[in-house]
Design a protein around this motif. Structure first.
Motif: not given
Length: 224
Positions: A120-139
């Protein structure tokens, strides 16, 4: 765990995730405030107006930010090219891509991508916190300079999410979107992300009667 910092305000000349039509006028009214970082979205202003306003911001000694609300690699790479052409210091948003990251490294643009399932726009964020932290570390491992976290657009507990990122991701963190009260500023001050954005709340006079007054009030509040 990285050391907590005093968060720096990024003023976004945006409303509902679009750059406002009178962005130039507002910047001129506010150029003497204490805000160092200034940003816009990739839509709807044409390229020449974006370039001219970013150049004016630089002339006034400001750091410049482009936030891209796009979720495909194609949109993100287009935003990275726009950021480079406009001489921006920072590209925020997009979904992480090594192609985008490598482009930003080559053009000396700090890249802070989104994490999570964003729509969407304005944006809405969903997701599992563990996955988001893992993805951030990979990024970050893949070359991203930091992370753009839509914590207050999250369908979940925003404060717990911010705390996890501050504690577990050793890279600059920007908390973006829907920061519209002094109570939320207090939380950011306590948790210590590196940056936070405010756009729409300034246009709705959530922090004072005029745009310049609001900016300095917010900065004074988080640095007191």
């Amino acid at each position: 765990m990285k050391q907590k910092t005093i968060p720096q305000l990024i003023v976004m000349l945006t409303y509902n995730d679009f750059t406002v039509e009178n962005a130039e006028e507002i910047f001129e009214q506010c150029k003497h405030t204490d805000a160092l970082y200034w940003g816009m979205k990739e839509k709807p202003l044409p390229l020449e107006r974006l370039k001219a306003l970013y150049a004016r911001m630089k002339e006034c000694g400001k750091k410049t930010v482009l936030e891209v609300v796009g979720y495909s690699e194609e949109e993100g790479l287009r935003g990275a090219r726009l950021a480079a052409e406009c001489g921006c210091d920072m590209l925020m948003g997009t979904t992480f891509s090594k192609t985008i990251s490598d482009y930003c490294v080559r053009h000396k643009v700090c890249y802070l991508p989104f994490v999570g399932e964003i729509t969407g726009r304005p944006s809405i964020m969903r997701g599992d916190a563990d996955v988001m932290v893992r993805d951030a570390l990979e990024a970050v491992k893949g070359g991203a300079a930091g992370i753009d976290l839509l914590a207050y657009r999250y369908v979940g507990n925003p404060e717990q999410l911010i705390q996890r990122f501050v504690e577990e991701v050793e890279a600059p963190l920007c908390v973006a979107g829907s920061i519209d009260s002094y109570s939320r500023l207090d939380i950011l001050r306590k948790l210590g992300p590196d940056y936070f954005t405010i756009g729409g709340a300034f246009f709705e006079n959530k922090f004072g009667k005029s745009f310049p007054e609001e900016i300095d009030s917010v900065i004074a509040h988080v640095t007191r």
